[in-house]
Design a protein around this motif. Structure first.
Motif, mmCIF file in Angstrom:
data_model
loop_
_atom_site.group_PDB
_atom_site.id
_atom_site.type_symbol
_atom_site.label_atom_id
_atom_site.label_comp_id
_atom_site.label_asym_id
_atom_site.label_seq_id
_atom_site.Cartn_x
_atom_site.Cartn_y
_atom_site.Cartn_z
ATOM 1 N N ASN A 33 55.060 28.579 37.236
ATOM 2 C CA ASN A 33 54.889 29.747 38.080
ATOM 3 C C ASN A 33 53.471 29.749 38.647
ATOM 4 O OD1 ASN A 33 54.986 32.190 39.317
ATOM 5 N ND2 ASN A 33 55.329 33.387 37.463
ATOM 6 N N THR A 34 53.327 29.594 39.942
ATOM 7 C CA THR A 34 51.996 29.525 40.548
ATOM 8 C C THR A 34 51.300 30.882 40.595
ATOM 9 O OG1 THR A 34 52.966 29.750 42.748
ATOM 10 C CG2 THR A 34 52.542 27.514 41.954
ATOM 11 N N SER A 35 52.025 31.963 40.374
ATOM 12 C CA SER A 35 51.372 33.275 40.389
ATOM 13 C C SER A 35 50.442 33.451 39.195
ATOM 14 C CB SER A 35 52.417 34.389 40.413
ATOM 15 O OG SER A 35 53.155 34.386 39.208
ATOM 16 N N THR A 36 50.608 32.628 38.160
ATOM 17 C CA THR A 36 49.727 32.726 37.003
ATOM 18 C C THR A 36 48.358 32.113 37.275
ATOM 19 O OG1 THR A 36 50.553 30.643 36.095
ATOM 20 C CG2 THR A 36 51.665 32.669 35.397
ATOM 21 N N LEU A 37 48.220 31.386 38.364
ATOM 22 C CA LEU A 37 46.936 30.781 38.694
ATOM 23 C C LEU A 37 45.932 31.820 39.181
ATOM 24 C CD1 LEU A 37 48.131 27.565 40.537
ATOM 25 C CD2 LEU A 37 47.346 27.779 38.184
ATOM 26 N N HIS A 38 46.414 32.891 39.749
ATOM 27 C CA HIS A 38 45.548 33.944 40.268
ATOM 28 C C HIS A 38 45.811 35.219 39.478
ATOM 29 C CE1 HIS A 38 44.630 31.368 43.646
ATOM 30 N NE2 HIS A 38 45.913 31.200 43.846
ATOM 31 N N PRO A 39 44.869 35.632 38.634
ATOM 32 C CA PRO A 39 45.106 36.867 37.888
ATOM 33 C C PRO A 39 45.145 38.050 38.844
ATOM 34 C CG PRO A 39 42.857 36.122 37.585
ATOM 35 C CD PRO A 39 43.573 35.048 38.358
ATOM 36 N N PRO A 40 45.909 39.053 38.515
ATOM 37 C CA PRO A 40 45.988 40.212 39.411
ATOM 38 C C PRO A 40 44.642 40.930 39.484
ATOM 39 C CG PRO A 40 47.121 40.653 37.350
ATOM 40 C CD PRO A 40 46.722 39.210 37.324
ATOM 41 N N GLN A 41 44.228 41.230 40.679
ATOM 42 C CA GLN A 41 42.964 41.926 40.903
ATOM 43 C C GLN A 41 43.260 43.362 41.312
ATOM 44 O OE1 GLN A 41 39.972 40.621 40.386
ATOM 45 N NE2 GLN A 41 40.781 38.622 39.879
ATOM 46 N N PRO A 42 42.468 44.301 40.824
ATOM 47 C CA PRO A 42 42.729 45.703 41.183
ATOM 48 C C PRO A 42 42.388 45.972 42.648
ATOM 49 C CG PRO A 42 40.697 45.529 39.943
ATOM 50 C CD PRO A 42 41.329 44.160 39.936
ATOM 51 N N GLU A 43 43.103 46.895 43.209
ATOM 52 C CA GLU A 43 42.841 47.339 44.582
ATOM 53 C C GLU A 43 41.648 48.290 44.548
ATOM 54 O OE1 GLU A 43 43.820 47.412 48.678
ATOM 55 O OE2 GLU A 43 44.946 46.368 47.136
ATOM 56 N N ILE A 44 40.622 47.999 45.322
ATOM 57 C CA ILE A 44 39.412 48.819 45.327
ATOM 58 C C ILE A 44 39.288 49.475 46.697
ATOM 59 C CG2 ILE A 44 36.907 48.791 45.125
ATOM 60 C CD1 ILE A 44 37.213 46.465 43.190
ATOM 61 N N SER A 45 39.128 50.778 46.681
ATOM 62 C CA SER A 45 39.059 51.523 47.935
ATOM 63 C C SER A 45 37.617 51.592 48.439
ATOM 64 C CB SER A 45 39.607 52.934 47.739
ATOM 65 O OG SER A 45 38.746 53.664 46.895
ATOM 66 N N GLU A 46 37.496 52.017 49.669
ATOM 67 C CA GLU A 46 36.167 52.155 50.260
ATOM 68 C C GLU A 46 35.375 53.263 49.571
ATOM 69 O OE1 GLU A 46 34.038 52.673 54.614
ATOM 70 O OE2 GLU A 46 36.208 52.848 54.446
ATOM 71 N N ALA A 47 36.059 54.296 49.110
ATOM 72 C CA ALA A 47 35.375 55.390 48.410
ATOM 73 C C ALA A 47 34.744 54.895 47.108
ATOM 74 C CB ALA A 47 36.358 56.519 48.128
ATOM 75 N N GLU A 48 35.450 54.012 46.401
ATOM 76 C CA GLU A 48 34.890 53.451 45.167
ATOM 77 C C GLU A 48 33.669 52.590 45.463
ATOM 78 O OE1 GLU A 48 38.564 52.841 42.118
ATOM 79 O OE2 GLU A 48 38.622 51.654 43.969
ATOM 80 N N VAL A 49 33.717 51.857 46.562
ATOM 81 C CA VAL A 49 32.576 51.021 46.944
ATOM 82 C C VAL A 49 31.394 51.894 47.332
ATOM 83 C CG1 VAL A 49 31.768 49.312 48.606
ATOM 84 C CG2 VAL A 49 34.041 49.094 47.625
ATOM 85 N N ARG A 50 31.658 52.988 48.031
ATOM 86 C CA ARG A 50 30.567 53.911 48.401
ATOM 87 C C ARG A 50 29.937 54.537 47.152
ATOM 88 N NH1 ARG A 50 29.344 52.298 53.340
ATOM 89 N NH2 ARG A 50 31.146 52.312 54.699
ATOM 90 N N ALA A 51 30.760 54.869 46.160
ATOM 91 C CA ALA A 51 30.231 55.428 44.908
ATOM 92 C C ALA A 51 29.373 54.387 44.187
ATOM 93 C CB ALA A 51 31.374 55.892 44.018
ATOM 94 N N LEU A 52 29.834 53.145 44.170
ATOM 95 C CA LEU A 52 29.048 52.071 43.562
ATOM 96 C C LEU A 52 27.736 51.880 44.310
ATOM 97 C CD1 LEU A 52 28.834 49.618 41.588
ATOM 98 C CD2 LEU A 52 29.861 48.273 43.422
ATOM 99 N N SER A 53 27.797 51.964 45.623
ATOM 100 C CA SER A 53 26.594 51.811 46.439
ATOM 101 C C SER A 53 25.568 52.890 46.102
ATOM 102 C CB SER A 53 26.976 51.872 47.919
ATOM 103 O OG SER A 53 25.841 51.798 48.724
ATOM 104 N N THR A 54 26.027 54.104 45.869
ATOM 105 C CA THR A 54 25.124 55.193 45.492
ATOM 106 C C THR A 54 24.478 54.915 44.140
ATOM 107 O OG1 THR A 54 26.514 56.742 46.713
ATOM 108 C CG2 THR A 54 24.990 57.688 45.116
ATOM 109 N N GLN A 55 25.270 54.442 43.183
ATOM 110 C CA GLN A 55 24.724 54.115 41.858
ATOM 111 C C GLN A 55 23.710 52.980 41.948
ATOM 112 O OE1 GLN A 55 28.150 53.196 39.523
ATOM 113 N NE2 GLN A 55 28.811 55.330 39.333
#
Length: 128
Positions: A33-55
């Motif tokens: 199964n080739t899907s096991t080669l890429h672990p699932p990555q969480p979906e990250i929203s722009e709001a989460e990135v903006r919060a990280l940017s503030t931190q």
């Protein structure tokens, strides 16, 4: 009679491969199964990135350049919309620009030698 004369239009329509030889090879993607080669990555929203940017900006104002860089690299945006990816790239570039050239090598060495540091340096290389 030559070989060219023996080939007819019907022979071009024949199935030349009647078995799937790729399935017989052990390294073929048909055998695992080739899907096991890429672990699932969480979906990250722009709001989460903006919060990280503030931190990260707060860490930079406090003088913790290593913590700011580590914070950016621990949450890479692999799955997300283009706006989130662009915002995260801008945050990483802002952190890298705020670090003095003389401080860059010690910070990267400290990140690399810490637990999980090689993965963080790999993430940094993906942005460079």
């Amino acid at each position: 009679m030559s070989i060219i004369q023996q080939v007819t239009a019907d022979s071009f329509n024949d199935a030349w491969r009647t078995i799937n030889i790729d399935a017989l090879e052990e390294d073929s993607p048909y055998n695992f199964n080739t899907s096991t080669l890429h672990p699932p990555q969480p979906e990250i929203s722009e709001a989460e990135v903006r919060a990280l940017s503030t931190q990260v900006r707060q860490l930079l104002r406090g003088g913790d350049s290593e913590g700011a860089l580590r914070g950016c690299l621990e949450m890479p945006v692999y799955n997300g919309d283009d706006a989130a990816k662009d915002a995260h790239l801008q945050t990483i570039l802002e952190v890298l620009q705020s670090i003095k050239a003389s401080d860059m090598t010690p910070i990267l060495t400290q990140i690399y030698t810490s637990p999980g540091g090689s993965e963080l340096v790999d993430v940094l290389m993906k942005y460079l």
